[in-house]
Design an enzyme around this catalytic site. Structure first.
Site, PDB file in Angstrom:
ATOM      1  N   ASP A 238       0.850  -1.178   0.000  1.00  0.00           N
ATOM      2  CA  ASP A 238       0.000   0.000   0.000  1.00  0.00           C
ATOM      3  C   ASP A 238       0.893   1.238   0.000  1.00  0.00           C
ATOM      4  O   ASP A 238       1.871   1.294   0.743  1.00  0.00           O
ATOM      5  CB  ASP A 238      -0.835  -0.009   1.296  1.00  0.00           C
ATOM      6  CG  ASP A 238      -2.295   0.251   1.038  1.00  0.00           C
ATOM      7  OD1 ASP A 238      -2.598   1.316   0.469  1.00  0.00           O
ATOM      8  OD2 ASP A 238      -3.128  -0.592   1.420  1.00  0.00           O
TER       9      ASP A 238
ATOM     10  N   ASP B 102      -3.242   4.459  -2.429  1.00  0.00           N
ATOM     11  CA  ASP B 102      -4.350   4.799  -1.544  1.00  0.00           C
ATOM     12  C   ASP B 102      -4.884   6.199  -1.839  1.00  0.00           C
ATOM     13  O   ASP B 102      -4.115   7.156  -1.914  1.00  0.00           O
ATOM     14  CB  ASP B 102      -3.831   4.750  -0.097  1.00  0.00           C
ATOM     15  CG  ASP B 102      -4.911   5.049   0.916  1.00  0.00           C
ATOM     16  OD1 ASP B 102      -5.795   4.197   1.087  1.00  0.00           O
ATOM     17  OD2 ASP B 102      -4.872   6.128   1.530  1.00  0.00           O
TER      18      ASP B 102
ATOM     19  N   GLU C  24      -6.777   3.109  -5.893  1.00  0.00           N
ATOM     20  CA  GLU C  24      -8.047   3.058  -5.187  1.00  0.00           C
ATOM     21  C   GLU C  24      -8.913   4.165  -5.768  1.00  0.00           C
ATOM     22  O   GLU C  24      -8.540   5.334  -5.726  1.00  0.00           O
ATOM     23  CB  GLU C  24      -7.841   3.309  -3.682  1.00  0.00           C
ATOM     24  CG  GLU C  24      -9.148   3.250  -2.933  1.00  0.00           C
ATOM     25  CD  GLU C  24      -9.100   3.800  -1.505  1.00  0.00           C
ATOM     26  OE1 GLU C  24      -9.926   3.363  -0.703  1.00  0.00           O
ATOM     27  OE2 GLU C  24      -8.252   4.650  -1.205  1.00  0.00           O
TER      28      GLU C  24
ATOM     29  N   HIS D 167     -10.731  -4.078   3.379  1.00  0.00           N
ATOM     30  CA  HIS D 167     -10.650  -3.698   4.796  1.00  0.00           C
ATOM     31  C   HIS D 167     -11.529  -2.497   5.145  1.00  0.00           C
ATOM     32  O   HIS D 167     -11.610  -2.130   6.313  1.00  0.00           O
ATOM     33  CB  HIS D 167      -9.196  -3.390   5.136  1.00  0.00           C
ATOM     34  CG  HIS D 167      -8.711  -2.176   4.390  1.00  0.00           C
ATOM     35  ND1 HIS D 167      -8.537  -2.178   3.022  1.00  0.00           N
ATOM     36  CD2 HIS D 167      -8.440  -0.923   4.800  1.00  0.00           C
ATOM     37  CE1 HIS D 167      -8.154  -0.976   2.643  1.00  0.00           C
ATOM     38  NE2 HIS D 167      -8.089  -0.194   3.693  1.00  0.00           N
ATOM     39  N   ASP D 168     -12.101  -1.850   4.147  1.00  0.00           N
ATOM     40  CA  ASP D 168     -12.987  -0.710   4.417  1.00  0.00           C
ATOM     41  C   ASP D 168     -14.460  -1.099   4.327  1.00  0.00           C
ATOM     42  O   ASP D 168     -15.334  -0.228   4.332  1.00  0.00           O
ATOM     43  CB  ASP D 168     -12.729   0.420   3.403  1.00  0.00           C
ATOM     44  CG  ASP D 168     -11.372   1.064   3.599  1.00  0.00           C
ATOM     45  OD1 ASP D 168     -10.890   1.121   4.749  1.00  0.00           O
ATOM     46  OD2 ASP D 168     -10.790   1.499   2.588  1.00  0.00           O
TER      47      ASP D 168
HETATM   48  C1  GLC Z   1      -8.298   4.524   2.006  1.00  0.00           C
HETATM   49  C2  GLC Z   1      -8.042   3.315   2.871  1.00  0.00           C
HETATM   50  C3  GLC Z   1      -8.711   3.518   4.194  1.00  0.00           C
HETATM   51  C4  GLC Z   1      -8.125   4.751   4.831  1.00  0.00           C
HETATM   52  C5  GLC Z   1      -8.238   5.952   3.904  1.00  0.00           C
HETATM   53  C6  GLC Z   1      -7.381   7.074   4.377  1.00  0.00           C
HETATM   54  O1  GLC Z   1      -9.638   4.672   1.703  1.00  0.00           O
HETATM   55  O2  GLC Z   1      -8.456   2.162   2.216  1.00  0.00           O
HETATM   56  O3  GLC Z   1      -8.571   2.399   5.030  1.00  0.00           O
HETATM   57  O4  GLC Z   1      -8.775   5.001   6.042  1.00  0.00           O
HETATM   58  O5  GLC Z   1      -7.803   5.665   2.603  1.00  0.00           O
HETATM   59  O6  GLC Z   1      -6.037   6.755   4.170  1.00  0.00           O
END
Ligand code: GLC
Ligand code: CA
Length: 581
Positions: free
Chosen positions: A127, A229, A283, A349-350
């Site tokens: 990541d 990310d 993402e 994970h979200d």
């Molecule tokens: C992304 C991650 C998430 C995180 C956010 C801020 O959406 O997947 O887990 O809280 O970014 O970094």
């Protein structure tokens, strides 16, 4: 499912067949790449396996289970952040991008993890969290220390003598205010996420060079890719114009794919992606198909894969419409039929657990619906991103108290709901369905205390059903989610048709059944999935009736290995079939 002698026998003959294993001569327009053929298995390190009894998963824990990961048949592991971090947002607030968080282990542990993966033919994607850093990163400490500090422009500041900055929406701040006032220099700094995650200033070439140097550090170690990310948010109009009132309801239109984002990605590609054999995945995919194409079309030399959220976002506590689900996935597929490449996923994970959101976590349907959803993920075009624990059919833990949750964003929102006299009962009910902690409970290895995850006190509660949903139990059950997942993996590996082949939606208006064809010169598959808890019928309106077609994989074990392809095919609740035509 009643496993009996006959059922177990049938399971063998209904097992995976090696169909079309020879290399395909003629493919769809897509060029072949390892990252297209891969299935990415996402590991949430905090919850995977604890090696030292402190209740927190760690790198040594993952190392000890590499043979398990290998046994799944996956090719790539994506690891959530393991860098030095105050851990406000479980590692998504990095305070040193070149160090490993001591809770997770040491750099030597990381090196042996990478080594152990490579020895087993598994690649590792890391990541990269560079829309923001932690407020405890040395850059930010310097930046906030004075207005003339050389790091000042690493972040976005607005001097308070100029009045309040134009409103910006924060995703994590309870008041949704993305500007945090800092008395030290009488200025506000920008944070799209929490105030502990200040946004980096990508307009500053020094920031970009720092990031490339970090990327080189990891790529030189031999990692195989980066997951970027929140990257769609990095570019901002730093004159900070006023946005129209109420823009936050549609904040993506104002935040995603702004400014010189593509310029930055092209530079990153030229500096990093073109120099190493690494895959890159963003993402988020912007707001339109065009946005997504602009990220991943190969002639643009930016990224390899993007993942869009409108599929995974569909699930709501009162359900979702399969017609909409089919339409979203079909539209994405057709928009990317000739160029570009996408990720296919239903969890990460979200998100709460995919079975609880898209399937059915009632005990009688858990296994079937989980297998059905996995069949979907592994027979679609695109690179599947598969979340750890879904191969076991893990479900939401059904937390009932706020004390069960660990996510600071949730805890803040709870306090806010309390302070503003909101409906706590409704708040908790929503959390039990959709909170991201639902997907972060410890990975169940066996039926022993704490599911074999830790000998200590786990950092977050363990699912109540761990004695039946765990690796050890599922290893020994030929019809388990785990063993079904392995068969699916082999099926996809042995049949590139399922990776590259053309996708055609069938029986489009059927509200219960998702059916489609995957085909190319090497073969043709029909995938039929009952997404409902009721019996259903697949209306075969286009395919010629045939007496014997081979059922290569099915989640009901008492199926014959061939079936008749008729005009109407009855399906039991959550039945999944992959048929070779
Ligand atoms: C992304 C991650 C998430 C995180 C956010 C801020 O959406 O997947 O887990 O809280 O970014 O970094
Ligand atoms: Ca540990």
């Amino acid at each position: 499912m009643k496993p009996g002698i006959l059922a177990i026998f049938l399971c063998f003959i209904v097992g995976v067949e090696n169909i079309g294993a020879q290399p395909i001569q003629q493919k769809s327009a897509a060029t072949q790449h390892w990252w297209k053929e891969a299935v990415v298995y996402q590991i949430y390190p905090r919850s995977f396996k604890d090696s030292n009894g402190d209740g927190v998963g760690d790198l040594k824990g993952i190392i000890s289970e590499l043979d398990y990961i290998k046994s799944l048949g996956v090719d790539v592991v994506w690891l959530n952040p393991v860098y030095q971090s105050p851990n406000f947002d479980n590692g998504y607030d990095v305070s040193d991008y070149r160090k490993i968080l001591p809770e997770f282990g040491t750099m030597a542990d990381f090196d042996s993890l990478l080594n152990g993966m490579h020895r087993r033919g598994i690649k590792l994607v890391m990541d990269l969290v560079v829309n923001h850093s932690s407020s405890e990163h040395e850059w930010f400490k310097q930046s906030r220390s004075s207005r003339i500090n050389p790091y000042r422009n690493y972040y976005h500041w607005w001097n308070a003598e100029n009045g309040k900055p134009p409103y910006r929406f924060s995703l994590f701040d309870i008041n949704h205010d993305a500007w945090q006032y800092d008395t030290l220099t009488n200025a506000y700094y920008l944070h799209y996420f929490s105030d502990k995650q200040p946004d980096l200033n990508w307009g500053n070439p020094k920031v970009r060079n720092e990031v490339y140097s970090i990327m080189r550090f990891w790529a030189d170690k031999g990692i195989d890719g980066f997951r970027l990310d929140a990257f769609q948010f990095v570019a901002k109009d730093t004159t900070f114009p006023m946005f129209p009132k109420g823009f936050e309801k549609n904040f993506m239109l104002y935040y995603a794919m702004q400014g010189n984002l593509h310029g930055y990605l092209q530079q990153m590609n030229q500096q990093i992606f073109s120099k190493y054999d690494v895959m890159s995945v963003a993402e988020g995919a912007g707001n339109t198909f065009e946005d997504a194409h602009n990220l991943v079309d190969s002639n643009r030399h930016e990224l390899n894969i993007a993942y869009a959220f409108n599929g995974v976002d569909l699930a709501k506590p009162n359900g979702y419409s399969l017609l909409q689900f089919k339409s979203i996935f079909s539209q994405w597929d057709s928009a990317f039929e000739h160029s570009g490449w996408l990720a296919v996923f239903l969890a990460n994970h979200d998100q709460a657990r995919m079975v609880s959101r898209f399937g059915n976590d009632a005990p009688q349907f858990r296994t079937l619906s989980s297998q059905m959803l996995s069949t979907f993920l592994l027979t679609m075009r695109g690179t599947p991103f598969y979340y750890n624990g879904d191969e076991l059919g893990m479900v939401n833990p059904n937390f009932t108290s706020i004390h069960d949750y660990r996510d600071e964003v949730i805890l803040d929102a709870y306090k806010h709901t309390q302070l503003t006299g909101g409906n706590i009962k409704a708040f908790l009910k929503n959390l039990a369905f959709g909170a991201r902690d639902n997907g972060r409970t410890p990975f169940p290895w066996d039926s022993s205390l704490n599911a074999g995850f830790t000998t200590g006190l786990p950092w977050i509660g363990i699912n109540a059903n761990y004695k039946t949903v765990n690796v050890a139990v599922e290893e020994n059950d030929p019809n388990s989610c785990l063993n079904y997942f392995r068969k699916l993996m082999q099926l996809r590996k042995n049949n590139p048709t399922l990776v590259y082949g053309k996708y055609t939606l069938l029986d489009k208006n059927n509200p219960q059944v998702y059916a489609y064809l995957r085909e190319d010169a090497a073969g043709k598959f029909l995938v039929v999935l009952n997404f409902s808890a009721k019996d259903a019928v697949f209306n075969n309106l286009t395919l010629m009736a045939k007496a014997n077609v081979v059922l290569v994989l099915a989640n009901y074990i008492n199926k014959p290995s061939t079936i008749a392809l008729r005009n109407k095919i009855p399906l039991r609740p959550y039945e999944a079939m992959v048929i070779k035509l």
